[in-house]
Design an enzyme around this catalytic site. Structure first.
Site, PDB file in Angstrom:
ATOM      1  N   ARG B  13       0.833  -1.216   0.000  1.00  0.00           N
ATOM      2  CA  ARG B  13       0.000   0.000   0.000  1.00  0.00           C
ATOM      3  C   ARG B  13       0.863   1.259   0.000  1.00  0.00           C
ATOM      4  O   ARG B  13       0.465   2.293  -0.542  1.00  0.00           O
ATOM      5  CB  ARG B  13      -0.969  -0.002   1.184  1.00  0.00           C
ATOM      6  CG  ARG B  13      -0.277  -0.071   2.527  1.00  0.00           C
ATOM      7  CD  ARG B  13      -1.275  -0.149   3.652  1.00  0.00           C
ATOM      8  NE  ARG B  13      -0.636  -0.584   4.877  1.00  0.00           N
ATOM      9  CZ  ARG B  13      -0.981  -0.146   6.082  1.00  0.00           C
ATOM     10  NH1 ARG B  13      -1.938   0.740   6.225  1.00  0.00           N
ATOM     11  NH2 ARG B  13      -0.366  -0.598   7.149  1.00  0.00           N
ATOM     12  N   SER B  40      -4.665   4.658   5.973  1.00  0.00           N
ATOM     13  CA  SER B  40      -4.525   3.242   5.617  1.00  0.00           C
ATOM     14  C   SER B  40      -4.093   3.073   4.165  1.00  0.00           C
ATOM     15  O   SER B  40      -3.425   2.119   3.815  1.00  0.00           O
ATOM     16  CB  SER B  40      -5.851   2.511   5.818  1.00  0.00           C
ATOM     17  OG  SER B  40      -6.218   2.532   7.169  1.00  0.00           O
ATOM     18  N   GLU B  61     -19.101   4.487   0.330  1.00  0.00           N
ATOM     19  CA  GLU B  61     -18.364   3.940  -0.811  1.00  0.00           C
ATOM     20  C   GLU B  61     -19.183   3.953  -2.100  1.00  0.00           C
ATOM     21  O   GLU B  61     -18.639   4.146  -3.184  1.00  0.00           O
ATOM     22  CB  GLU B  61     -17.878   2.518  -0.509  1.00  0.00           C
ATOM     23  CG  GLU B  61     -16.820   2.440   0.593  1.00  0.00           C
ATOM     24  CD  GLU B  61     -17.417   2.449   2.001  1.00  0.00           C
ATOM     25  OE1 GLU B  61     -18.650   2.396   2.147  1.00  0.00           O
ATOM     26  OE2 GLU B  61     -16.628   2.493   2.979  1.00  0.00           O
ATOM     27  N   PHE B  86     -14.457  -3.121   0.748  1.00  0.00           N
ATOM     28  CA  PHE B  86     -15.382  -2.008   0.500  1.00  0.00           C
ATOM     29  C   PHE B  86     -15.206  -1.441  -0.904  1.00  0.00           C
ATOM     30  O   PHE B  86     -15.974  -0.590  -1.338  1.00  0.00           O
ATOM     31  CB  PHE B  86     -15.185  -0.924   1.565  1.00  0.00           C
ATOM     32  CG  PHE B  86     -15.156  -1.470   2.967  1.00  0.00           C
ATOM     33  CD1 PHE B  86     -16.081  -2.445   3.354  1.00  0.00           C
ATOM     34  CD2 PHE B  86     -14.212  -1.062   3.888  1.00  0.00           C
ATOM     35  CE1 PHE B  86     -16.054  -2.981   4.635  1.00  0.00           C
ATOM     36  CE2 PHE B  86     -14.181  -1.585   5.171  1.00  0.00           C
ATOM     37  CZ  PHE B  86     -15.099  -2.551   5.549  1.00  0.00           C
ATOM     38  N   HIS B 112      -5.475  -3.697   1.798  1.00  0.00           N
ATOM     39  CA  HIS B 112      -5.912  -4.634   2.832  1.00  0.00           C
ATOM     40  C   HIS B 112      -6.657  -5.823   2.250  1.00  0.00           C
ATOM     41  O   HIS B 112      -7.619  -6.331   2.830  1.00  0.00           O
ATOM     42  CB  HIS B 112      -6.777  -3.926   3.880  1.00  0.00           C
ATOM     43  CG  HIS B 112      -6.010  -2.915   4.697  1.00  0.00           C
ATOM     44  ND1 HIS B 112      -5.285  -1.889   4.139  1.00  0.00           N
ATOM     45  CD2 HIS B 112      -5.863  -2.787   6.038  1.00  0.00           C
ATOM     46  CE1 HIS B 112      -4.729  -1.177   5.097  1.00  0.00           C
ATOM     47  NE2 HIS B 112      -5.051  -1.703   6.262  1.00  0.00           N
ATOM     48  N   ASP B 120      -8.543  -7.519  12.241  1.00  0.00           N
ATOM     49  CA  ASP B 120      -9.937  -7.062  12.112  1.00  0.00           C
ATOM     50  C   ASP B 120     -10.892  -8.209  11.785  1.00  0.00           C
ATOM     51  O   ASP B 120     -12.099  -8.111  12.016  1.00  0.00           O
ATOM     52  CB  ASP B 120     -10.059  -5.976  11.040  1.00  0.00           C
ATOM     53  CG  ASP B 120      -9.619  -4.617  11.563  1.00  0.00           C
ATOM     54  OD1 ASP B 120      -9.503  -4.470  12.801  1.00  0.00           O
ATOM     55  OD2 ASP B 120      -9.385  -3.715  10.747  1.00  0.00           O
ATOM     56  N   ARG B 170      -1.769  -4.895   3.211  1.00  0.00           N
ATOM     57  CA  ARG B 170      -1.399  -4.160   4.412  1.00  0.00           C
ATOM     58  C   ARG B 170      -0.012  -4.494   4.965  1.00  0.00           C
ATOM     59  O   ARG B 170       0.722  -3.580   5.376  1.00  0.00           O
ATOM     60  CB  ARG B 170      -2.455  -4.427   5.484  1.00  0.00           C
ATOM     61  CG  ARG B 170      -2.131  -3.800   6.815  1.00  0.00           C
ATOM     62  CD  ARG B 170      -3.107  -4.245   7.903  1.00  0.00           C
ATOM     63  NE  ARG B 170      -2.684  -3.752   9.196  1.00  0.00           N
ATOM     64  CZ  ARG B 170      -2.733  -4.442  10.333  1.00  0.00           C
ATOM     65  NH1 ARG B 170      -3.212  -5.676  10.340  1.00  0.00           N
ATOM     66  NH2 ARG B 170      -2.323  -3.925  11.462  1.00  0.00           N
TER      67      ARG B 170
END
Lengths: 281, 317
Positions: B13, B40, B61, B86, B112, B120, B170
């Site tokens: 990322r 992020s 989104e 998302f 991610h 998560d 990530r």
């Protein structure tokens, strides 16, 4: 106020186009199309600033996005008669290999269309993007949209409504077709939405009412007022009260013609009520 | 055998963030959108240098995808940023109608992705996104393997006209591809040449495949490792050429075996040269909370799994 005779004539001719298009393929959505005919005729022929020809980016002109894509018959008729493609092509509506798909799309390269619509609730977001591109391009023209009232039941609209006010997108005029009807019946029965006006105002929009949404003079007056409210830090919403099926008596005062085509006899009756003005396709 | 080493680990990322920042300096049409995950997605530099070209959409989104589609009308090249979950499943119809079917030049940049999102858990991990995106007509699907490649891909997709799904992740992973690489969409990268088994890997599994090839080498097995960064369009020629030599293949990806790279490869082989194939992928399951490396071990997405599948597929020749 401009002479509206030409707009009145065009409205009658577009009604004929709508009836003939849906009759030929025995499918499509005449009710909402007829309800928005005066509005779209006025928008394309009097209200919007448009360039000659068509390019996707539309820099230096006003843009229009149809969010409730199922009223494609009125959209196709109005944009063809506004010069985007030959009127004869209306003959191909919903047929195999046509650029006039059941719901509008850019995929077949039909001039005048800038986004696919039909899966409801997405048009406002797209229009907001186009409006923000105009700001980045220092293009001082406006973005217009049309949405069904039932369509506001889709949650994405409320994301867009919140965003537009929060980010001060003030070069957009979103019109809601308040005909009070959706496929399964009256919007008040299917899912009561309360006061749409109060909701838009609570979200920070300027709201202009056009009580007689099938009256061309009222539309021109209301839209002029809407336009004068742009550029002031707030998005502008027009609540256009229309009659579904307007101009064809047996299609009015009912939601029955939302997505149903007339038979031969009904077509003849509808056409008789709207005698040819500018020539059939 | 050609071997790869690394001196530094970084997250892919951050490669995206660096690529986006460079685009901000070189391409005035590039704009960026984010749904409340700026940190992020490592988008800070672009935003700092180009505040007027950044759109903070908030946690919305669907609206972001629509706004991105609209920004293309007017000549902008929008890059959307949020988690892979998302960026795809949550907004599938918005992407389908307003972007893919409408032929809009939107770059959907998804961080991610996969299990390595980690703690998560499964609500945020997605193992179906490659499948969702590759099924959309006209969509290009890219999954990069390290920082350098992600940066190069981010820059390259701005020059390609059409919708693109760019998938990255990530955790920090070894940087082993060249800093000055030219990223060619749809072109597989040969990493090590071999004769006994072909290993095609994408994303975080590419490094694992290289590690596996070292173990296999010690066992006397010559593995050909190919980095498939573009899953669609797939470099069919590279795959067919390799299996013509090796006679068997292992596909490796941080994704469900249904809908992923493995299935795309299987189709190419079925049509052209039926070849024994084994899949390193998740087995039709959701993920769970855990440290990324623990998750990759538990779900069999590591070099050991690639070695094991290589040994079994060789027996099927």
């Amino acid at each position: 106020m401009p002479n509206t005779k030409h707009l009145e004539d065009l409205t009658i001719q577009v009604r004929r186009d709508i009836l003939r298009m849906v009759h030929k393929v025995n499918s499509g959505h005449p009710g909402g199309s007829l309800g928005c005919t005066e509005f779209l005729v006025s928008l394309y022929n009097e209200i919007m600033v448009r360039k000659e020809g068509f390019d996707m980016d539309g820099i230096g002109e006003d843009l229009f996005f149809l969010s409730n894509g199922h009223i494609s018959p009125v959209f196709y008729s109005v944009i063809s008669r506004a010069g985007y493609f030959p009127v004869e092509e209306l003959n191909t509506f919903r047929l195999l290999n046509s650029r006039l798909q059941g719901h509008p799309t850019t995929h077949e390269g039909l001039p005048g269309v800038r986004i696919a619509s039909g899966s409801l609730g997405q048009g406002m977001s797209v229009a907001l993007g186009a409006a923000q591109a105009k700001k980045l391009n220092r293009d001082n023209h406006l973005v217009y949209t049309l949405h069904g009232d039932g369509e506001l039941q889709e949650g994405q609209n409320w994301e867009a409504i919140m965003y537009a006010a929060g980010k001060k997108v003030d070069n957009i005029i979103c019109t809601i077709d308040l005909n009070g009807q959706q496929i399964d019946g009256a919007t008040d029965e299917v899912l009561p939405m309360g006061s749409i006006k109060a909701k838009f105002e609570a979200f920070g929009w300027v709201v202009i009412d056009i009580e007689e949404g099938n009256n061309i003079e009222a539309i021109l007056k209301g839209m002029a007022k809407a336009k004068s409210n742009t550029g002031k830090g707030k998005p502008v919403c027009v609540l256009l009260k229309t009659m579904m099926g307007n101009g064809v008596d047996f299609m009015m005062h009912t939601h029955a013609w939302h997505g149903k085509a007339p038979n031969d006899e009904q077509l003849a009756k509808g056409l008789a009520q709207n005698p040819e003005t500018l020539g059939d396709y | 055998m050609k071997t790869y080493t690394y001196t530094e680990k970084k997250d892919t990322r951050s490669g995206f963030g660096a690529g986006l920042a460079e685009l901000g300096r070189t391409n005035p049409n590039v704009v960026a959108l984010c749904a409340d995950l700026v940190g992020s997605l490592k988008m800070e530099k672009f935003i700092e240098e180009n505040p007027e070209r950044f759109f903070q959409i908030g946690i919305a989104e669907a609206n972001m995808m629509g706004i991105a589609a609209g920004l293309t009308i007017g000549g902008k090249i929008p890059f959307t940023g949020t988690f892979a979950n998302f960026s795809t499943g949550r907004v599938y119809d918005q992407i389908r109608q307003s972007i893919a079917y409408s032929d809009k030049n939107v770059k959907i940049c998804a961080s991610h992705a996969g299990l390595t999102l980690g703690e998560d858990g499964a609500t945020h991990q997605i193992l179906e996104d490659i499948g969702l995106m590759k099924m959309l007509p006209g969509m290009t699907v890219i999954n990069t393997c390290d920082y350098n490649q992600t940066k190069a891909a981010t820059i390259a997709i701005a020059d390609y006209h059409g919708p693109v799904y760019l998938r990255f992740g990530r955790p920090v992973v070894p940087i082993f591809t060249p800093e000055d690489q030219k990223f060619e969409i749809g072109k597989a990268v040969m990493l090590t040449e071999g004769t006994d088994v072909t290993i095609v890997a994408t994303g975080h599994l590419v490094w694992e495949a290289l590690e596996a090839s070292k173990v296999l080498f010690e066992k006397g097995i010559s593995a050909e490792v190919i980095n498939i960064h573009t899953i669609k369009p797939l470099d069919e020629e590279a795959i067919l050429k390799s299996v013509a030599k090796t006679g068997c293949i292992v596909t490796a990806e941080e994704h469900n075996y249904l809908g992923g790279l493995g299935e795309s490869v299987a189709r190419v082989l079925a049509l052209n040269n039926p070849t024994p194939q084994e899949f390193v992928a998740t087995n039709d399951t959701f993920g769970e909370s855990g440290i990324p490396s623990q998750l990759m071990d538990k779900y069999g997405l590591n070099s050991a799994a690639i070695v094991e599948k290589s040994l079994s597929v060789i027996k099927r020749k």
